[in-house]
Scaffold this motif. Structure first.
Motif, PDB file in Angstrom:
ATOM      1  N   UNK A  12       0.837  -1.206   0.000  1.00 21.73           N
ATOM      2  CA  UNK A  12       0.000   0.000   0.000  1.00 21.73           C
ATOM      3  C   UNK A  12       0.871   1.255   0.000  1.00 21.73           C
ATOM      4  N   UNK A  13       1.936   1.241   0.789  1.00 18.81           N
ATOM      5  CA  UNK A  13       2.804   2.407   0.909  1.00 18.81           C
ATOM      6  C   UNK A  13       4.248   1.982   0.684  1.00 18.81           C
ATOM      7  N   UNK A  14       5.041   2.936   0.298  1.00 19.19           N
ATOM      8  CA  UNK A  14       6.469   2.689   0.136  1.00 19.19           C
ATOM      9  C   UNK A  14       7.213   3.912   0.649  1.00 19.19           C
ATOM     10  N   UNK A  15       8.449   3.739   1.001  1.00 21.71           N
ATOM     11  CA  UNK A  15       9.266   4.847   1.493  1.00 21.71           C
ATOM     12  C   UNK A  15      10.340   5.146   0.459  1.00 21.71           C
ATOM     13  N   UNK A  16      10.526   6.429   0.214  1.00 24.15           N
ATOM     14  CA  UNK A  16      11.501   6.865  -0.762  1.00 24.15           C
ATOM     15  C   UNK A  16      12.468   7.813  -0.068  1.00 24.15           C
ATOM     16  N   UNK A  17      13.732   7.623  -0.307  1.00 22.72           N
ATOM     17  CA  UNK A  17      14.748   8.519   0.231  1.00 22.72           C
ATOM     18  C   UNK A  17      15.317   9.309  -0.928  1.00 22.72           C
ATOM     19  N   UNK A  18      15.284  10.624  -0.795  1.00 19.59           N
ATOM     20  CA  UNK A  18      15.803  11.492  -1.848  1.00 19.59           C
ATOM     21  C   UNK A  18      17.157  12.005  -1.397  1.00 19.59           C
ATOM     22  N   UNK A  19      18.161  11.721  -2.166  1.00 21.69           N
ATOM     23  CA  UNK A  19      19.503  12.170  -1.806  1.00 21.69           C
ATOM     24  C   UNK A  19      19.708  13.608  -2.247  1.00 21.69           C
ATOM     25  N   UNK A  20      20.591  14.276  -1.567  1.00 26.24           N
ATOM     26  CA  UNK A  20      20.855  15.668  -1.916  1.00 26.24           C
ATOM     27  C   UNK A  20      21.851  15.742  -3.069  1.00 26.24           C
ATOM     28  N   UNK A  21      21.760  16.818  -3.803  1.00 23.48           N
ATOM     29  CA  UNK A  21      22.662  17.044  -4.923  1.00 23.48           C
ATOM     30  C   UNK A  21      23.889  17.817  -4.434  1.00 23.48           C
ATOM     31  N   UNK A  22      24.955  17.856  -5.200  1.00 19.49           N
ATOM     32  CA  UNK A  22      26.120  18.664  -4.796  1.00 19.49           C
ATOM     33  C   UNK A  22      25.766  20.144  -4.593  1.00 19.49           C
ATOM     34  N   UNK A  23      24.862  20.670  -5.388  1.00 13.61           N
ATOM     35  CA  UNK A  23      24.457  22.067  -5.218  1.00 13.61           C
ATOM     36  C   UNK A  23      23.749  22.265  -3.879  1.00 13.61           C
ATOM     37  N   UNK A  24      22.940  21.297  -3.483  1.00 11.57           N
ATOM     38  CA  UNK A  24      22.259  21.380  -2.189  1.00 11.57           C
ATOM     39  C   UNK A  24      23.263  21.303  -1.048  1.00 11.57           C
ATOM     40  N   UNK A  25      24.265  20.463  -1.186  1.00  9.60           N
ATOM     41  CA  UNK A  25      25.308  20.346  -0.164  1.00  9.60           C
ATOM     42  C   UNK A  25      26.104  21.647  -0.052  1.00  9.60           C
ATOM     43  N   UNK A  26      26.416  22.262  -1.193  1.00 10.69           N
ATOM     44  CA  UNK A  26      27.131  23.541  -1.190  1.00 10.69           C
ATOM     45  C   UNK A  26      26.311  24.626  -0.515  1.00 10.69           C
ATOM     46  N   UNK A  27      25.026  24.654  -0.797  1.00 10.16           N
ATOM     47  CA  UNK A  27      24.141  25.644  -0.192  1.00 10.16           C
ATOM     48  C   UNK A  27      24.067  25.460   1.324  1.00 10.16           C
ATOM     49  N   UNK A  28      23.965  24.230   1.780  1.00  7.22           N
ATOM     50  CA  UNK A  28      23.927  23.957   3.219  1.00  7.22           C
ATOM     51  C   UNK A  28      25.233  24.369   3.894  1.00  7.22           C
ATOM     52  N   UNK A  29      26.352  24.124   3.230  1.00  7.34           N
ATOM     53  CA  UNK A  29      27.651  24.521   3.785  1.00  7.34           C
ATOM     54  C   UNK A  29      27.763  26.042   3.871  1.00  7.34           C
ATOM     55  N   UNK A  30      27.272  26.725   2.861  1.00  5.62           N
ATOM     56  CA  UNK A  30      27.303  28.190   2.867  1.00  5.62           C
ATOM     57  C   UNK A  30      26.459  28.735   4.012  1.00  5.62           C
ATOM     58  N   UNK A  31      25.261  28.196   4.180  1.00  2.00           N
ATOM     59  CA  UNK A  31      24.399  28.660   5.265  1.00  2.00           C
ATOM     60  C   UNK A  31      25.022  28.374   6.624  1.00  2.00           C
ATOM     61  N   UNK A  32      25.637  27.222   6.784  1.00  2.58           N
ATOM     62  CA  UNK A  32      26.246  26.870   8.065  1.00  2.58           C
ATOM     63  C   UNK A  32      27.451  27.741   8.385  1.00  2.58           C
ATOM     64  N   UNK A  33      28.205  28.133   7.366  1.00  3.62           N
ATOM     65  CA  UNK A  33      29.414  28.923   7.595  1.00  3.62           C
ATOM     66  C   UNK A  33      29.175  30.424   7.630  1.00  3.62           C
ATOM     67  N   UNK A  34      28.172  30.896   6.908  1.00  3.12           N
ATOM     68  CA  UNK A  34      27.982  32.343   6.762  1.00  3.12           C
ATOM     69  C   UNK A  34      26.656  32.855   7.297  1.00  3.12           C
ATOM     70  N   UNK A  35      25.765  31.971   7.704  1.00  2.00           N
ATOM     71  CA  UNK A  35      24.428  32.390   8.109  1.00  2.00           C
ATOM     72  C   UNK A  35      24.264  32.549   9.604  1.00  2.00           C
ATOM     73  N   UNK A  36      23.364  33.454   9.981  1.00  2.00           N
ATOM     74  CA  UNK A  36      23.008  33.680  11.381  1.00  2.00           C
ATOM     75  C   UNK A  36      21.527  34.044  11.439  1.00  2.00           C
TER      76      UNK A  36
END
Length: 135
Positions: A12-36
């Motif tokens: 009836x149901x299934x679980x899907x895992x969506x992996x992040x792209x390199x651009x998403x990883x870069x964006x997360x790193x930028x927010x973690x290093x430069x964001x407040x």
């Protein structure tokens, strides 16, 4: 006896895992290093992004062109700096300063604290060409 590929055998149901792209990883790193994130304390007077940007620029002697600030929920503002040392200067202990009657609090942006895990309950019908229906 059900045949191979019978829809009755499918879960009836299934679980899907969506992996992040390199651009998403870069964006997360930028927010973690430069964001407040910033919020107003005290009696929480109304203040717009331009006022808070001026407060940061004046108090910490940072060029306004190095600060991007927008309204943010649940905190009051999100700040993105061009350089990490500017962000660290703002969020250094105690992470709070006063300017022109405003009580401004600041903290570093953290992925774990500022994103939500969401369950998206969607049913998707796939159409795959050149595949027999009983497969």
């Amino acid at each position: 006896m059900p045949r191979v590929g019978d829809p009755a055998l499918r879960p009836e149901e299934a679980h899907v895992v969506i992996t992040s792209t390199p651009a998403m990883e870069d964006s997360a790193a930028t927010l973690s290093n430069l964001g407040a994130v910033e919020w107003l304390g005290g009696n929480r007077p109304r203040a717009d992004a331009a006022e808070i940007r001026t407060a940061i620029s004046t108090k910490f002697f940072i060029n306004r062109n190095y600060i991007k600030l927008v309204s943010h929920f649940p905190e009051d503002f999100f700040v993105l700096f061009t350089f990490q040392h500017h962000r660290d200067q703002l969020t250094a202990s105690p992470g709070r300063f006063s300017y022109d009657g405003l009580d401004i609090h600041a903290a570093k942006w953290h992925l774990e604290a500022h994103v939500d895990s969401v369950e998206a309950d969607y049913h998707v019908h796939l159409c795959i060409e050149n595949l027999p229906l009983n497969a």
